[in-house]
Motif scaffolding. Sequence first.
Motif, PDB file in Angstrom:
ATOM      1  N   GLY A 152      44.137  38.840  37.034  1.00 30.93           N
ATOM      2  CA  GLY A 152      43.187  39.737  37.505  1.00 30.93           C
ATOM      3  C   GLY A 152      42.129  39.079  38.485  1.00 30.93           C
ATOM      4  N   ALA A 153      42.545  37.939  39.026  1.00 29.85           N
ATOM      5  CA  ALA A 153      41.635  37.676  40.420  1.00 29.85           C
ATOM      6  C   ALA A 153      41.582  38.712  41.256  1.00 29.85           C
ATOM      7  N   VAL A 154      40.297  39.088  42.050  1.00 27.65           N
ATOM      8  CA  VAL A 154      40.334  39.972  43.184  1.00 27.65           C
ATOM      9  C   VAL A 154      40.881  39.673  44.235  1.00 27.65           C
ATOM     10  N   PHE A 155      41.051  38.229  44.618  1.00 25.30           N
ATOM     11  CA  PHE A 155      41.883  37.962  45.664  1.00 25.30           C
ATOM     12  C   PHE A 155      41.985  36.497  45.546  1.00 25.30           C
ATOM     13  N   ALA A 156      42.880  35.649  46.574  1.00 24.35           N
ATOM     14  CA  ALA A 156      42.908  34.369  45.970  1.00 24.35           C
ATOM     15  C   ALA A 156      43.436  33.708  47.561  1.00 24.35           C
ATOM     16  N   GLY A 157      43.317  32.487  47.773  1.00 26.83           N
ATOM     17  CA  GLY A 157      43.449  31.791  48.989  1.00 26.83           C
ATOM     18  C   GLY A 157      44.463  30.576  48.941  1.00 26.83           C
ATOM     19  N   LEU A 203      54.273  40.682  43.606  1.00 24.77           N
ATOM     20  CA  LEU A 203      53.165  40.795  42.718  1.00 24.77           C
ATOM     21  C   LEU A 203      52.352  42.078  42.991  1.00 24.77           C
ATOM     22  N   GLN A 204      52.164  42.472  44.195  1.00 28.92           N
ATOM     23  CA  GLN A 204      51.116  43.358  44.394  1.00 28.92           C
ATOM     24  C   GLN A 204      51.771  44.719  43.953  1.00 28.92           C
ATOM     25  N   ALA A 205      53.123  44.915  43.916  1.00 31.58           N
ATOM     26  CA  ALA A 205      53.830  46.244  43.644  1.00 31.58           C
ATOM     27  C   ALA A 205      53.759  46.339  42.157  1.00 31.58           C
ATOM     28  N   LEU A 206      53.490  45.507  41.239  1.00 35.36           N
ATOM     29  CA  LEU A 206      53.290  45.672  39.981  1.00 35.36           C
ATOM     30  C   LEU A 206      51.753  45.996  39.545  1.00 35.36           C
ATOM     31  N   THR A 207      51.618  46.850  38.198  1.00 33.85           N
ATOM     32  CA  THR A 207      50.337  47.148  37.739  1.00 33.85           C
ATOM     33  C   THR A 207      49.587  45.844  37.358  1.00 33.85           C
ATOM     34  N   THR A 208      48.192  45.799  37.692  1.00 35.66           N
ATOM     35  CA  THR A 208      47.664  44.830  37.314  1.00 35.66           C
ATOM     36  C   THR A 208      47.266  44.979  35.688  1.00 35.66           C
ATOM     37  N   GLY A 209      47.466  43.767  35.178  1.00 35.65           N
ATOM     38  CA  GLY A 209      47.432  43.449  33.831  1.00 35.65           C
ATOM     39  C   GLY A 209      48.536  42.736  33.287  1.00 35.65           C
ATOM     40  N   ARG A 264      36.772  36.362  31.534  1.00 36.42           N
ATOM     41  CA  ARG A 264      35.638  36.482  31.121  1.00 36.42           C
ATOM     42  C   ARG A 264      34.549  36.764  32.289  1.00 36.42           C
ATOM     43  N   ILE A 265      34.737  36.318  33.483  1.00 34.03           N
ATOM     44  CA  ILE A 265      33.800  36.542  34.565  1.00 34.03           C
ATOM     45  C   ILE A 265      34.144  37.546  35.582  1.00 34.03           C
ATOM     46  N   PRO A 266      33.643  38.853  35.620  1.00 32.19           N
ATOM     47  CA  PRO A 266      34.160  40.009  36.510  1.00 32.19           C
ATOM     48  C   PRO A 266      34.031  39.381  38.008  1.00 32.19           C
ATOM     49  N   GLY A 267      34.732  39.826  38.780  1.00 32.71           N
ATOM     50  CA  GLY A 267      34.639  39.888  40.384  1.00 32.71           C
ATOM     51  C   GLY A 267      35.062  38.328  40.639  1.00 32.71           C
ATOM     52  N   THR A 268      35.916  37.541  39.918  1.00 33.34           N
ATOM     53  CA  THR A 268      36.165  36.262  40.284  1.00 33.34           C
ATOM     54  C   THR A 268      37.325  36.194  41.270  1.00 33.34           C
ATOM     55  N   THR A 269      37.425  35.420  41.967  1.00 34.26           N
ATOM     56  CA  THR A 269      38.464  35.133  42.977  1.00 34.26           C
ATOM     57  C   THR A 269      38.645  33.490  42.875  1.00 34.26           C
ATOM     58  N   LEU A 270      39.840  32.890  43.404  1.00 37.15           N
ATOM     59  CA  LEU A 270      39.987  31.607  43.649  1.00 37.15           C
ATOM     60  C   LEU A 270      40.366  31.192  44.883  1.00 37.15           C
ATOM     61  N   LEU A 271      39.865  30.330  45.578  1.00 40.74           N
ATOM     62  CA  LEU A 271      39.990  29.853  46.994  1.00 40.74           C
ATOM     63  C   LEU A 271      40.523  28.265  46.944  1.00 40.74           C
ATOM     64  N   ARG A 272      40.859  27.927  47.876  1.00 43.27           N
ATOM     65  CA  ARG A 272      41.277  26.667  48.219  1.00 43.27           C
ATOM     66  C   ARG A 272      42.170  25.913  46.917  1.00 43.27           C
ATOM     67  N   LEU A 286      49.691  26.711  43.852  1.00 47.39           N
ATOM     68  CA  LEU A 286      50.331  27.879  43.051  1.00 47.39           C
ATOM     69  C   LEU A 286      49.454  28.516  42.324  1.00 47.39           C
ATOM     70  N   ALA A 287      48.324  27.993  41.741  1.00 46.43           N
ATOM     71  CA  ALA A 287      47.303  28.945  41.255  1.00 46.43           C
ATOM     72  C   ALA A 287      46.726  30.013  41.723  1.00 46.43           C
ATOM     73  N   ALA A 288      46.987  30.205  43.112  1.00 53.37           N
ATOM     74  CA  ALA A 288      46.568  31.560  43.559  1.00 53.37           C
ATOM     75  C   ALA A 288      47.340  32.355  42.994  1.00 53.37           C
ATOM     76  N   PHE A 289      48.626  32.388  42.853  1.00 54.29           N
ATOM     77  CA  PHE A 289      49.378  33.386  42.246  1.00 54.29           C
ATOM     78  C   PHE A 289      48.987  33.778  40.715  1.00 54.29           C
ATOM     79  N   GLY A 290      48.867  32.484  40.171  1.00 53.31           N
ATOM     80  CA  GLY A 290      48.667  32.726  38.682  1.00 53.31           C
ATOM     81  C   GLY A 290      47.095  33.419  38.650  1.00 53.31           C
ATOM     82  N   ALA A 291      46.209  33.223  39.242  1.00 53.28           N
ATOM     83  CA  ALA A 291      44.838  33.872  39.290  1.00 53.28           C
ATOM     84  C   ALA A 291      45.182  35.199  39.530  1.00 53.28           C
ATOM     85  N   LEU A 292      45.995  35.774  40.721  1.00 55.73           N
ATOM     86  CA  LEU A 292      46.365  36.949  40.824  1.00 55.73           C
ATOM     87  C   LEU A 292      46.808  37.713  39.730  1.00 55.73           C
ATOM     88  N   ALA A 293      47.661  37.104  39.154  1.00 58.29           N
ATOM     89  CA  ALA A 293      48.491  37.623  37.957  1.00 58.29           C
ATOM     90  C   ALA A 293      47.566  37.878  36.823  1.00 58.29           C
TER      91      ALA A 293
END
Length: 313
Positions: free
Chosen positions: A155-160, A251-257, A135-143, A146-153
């Motif tokens: 639509g997160a812009v980036f994750a840490g 993950l990056q090789a796959l289309t977003t979505g 729901r929130i555009p431009g969201t990233t997930l830091l700190r 495992l959730a970093a990859f779930g977030a990227l999958a």
Amino acid sequence: MLIADPAFYEAGVATVEEPYLSRTDELPAADPLGQAVQEQLAVGATAALTPTGYLRAGDAAAARAAAREVAAREDPRIVLALPIDVGWLRSDLVGRLIEELVAAPDLKAVMLGGQLDPLAGFPEALTGLARILARIPGTTLLRTDLAAFGALARGAVFAGYGLSSRLRHIVPPGEPAKRSGFTTSPAVLFPELMALFLGKTLARRFAATHAPVCECAACGRRLLDSFPSNRDVRPAARHNTAVLMSWHRTLQALTTGPDRHRWWQNRCRAAVDRYPLVNAAIQQPNGFHVPPQLLRWSLLGPAPSAPAGAGVD
């Protein structure tokens, strides 16, 4: 993008009057947001995290104040840091947080506060995080872990992904950090089980049988039970990083979505199914336990989609 996190949220709580904090060893700044941004950009950061205080669950006024002050700056180099208590992810609160943040400009960096693994604390947590990402555009997930990859999958812009347990969540200000016990062994990523285990735990579990061989870029061919002591911290860290980066490249090789979501969920499901097989192989029925967060990622449904023109629930 190069970002430095001042982590002021570790020392204090955000309020509606003071959503942004100054350094604890200095007098309060007249403009803590402006000072923090200037300091970060001056040392080479390409974007600056806001010095947001810890956002207690339910304090919508403090979240609103932080978002409004960033919006007033109209500076795309500013990333709104959102160090939120994991309680915000409960079904009765997450909609309020989305309402306060959906219109905030540019990037938002969510960081979760709570003891140990915040996303394992209650069943709604992962669903709430998924709603925020959708729901929130431009969201990233830091700190996070495992959730970093779930977030990227999703639509997160980036994750840490935090290098150490201390960097995988925020301990709420004023609370002592809970620990699973003192250890003299590094955390080692078991790729097939998609979880971190102490090196000495892996050595014990595989003491009577052959340990899996890791062939990551860092290990070449190394037994997974060969990181038992703190002398192995650096090799373990290199192993962990190499495995994580291989996941990231896939993950990056796959289309977003949907493609990324399916890949991540299928990988989590395969890991969950692997636990009883590994336990049977080592003849220890309770040798390895599926982490609650991993199980929830494997079961989490498709990302929700907002109606056209709508941003909140």
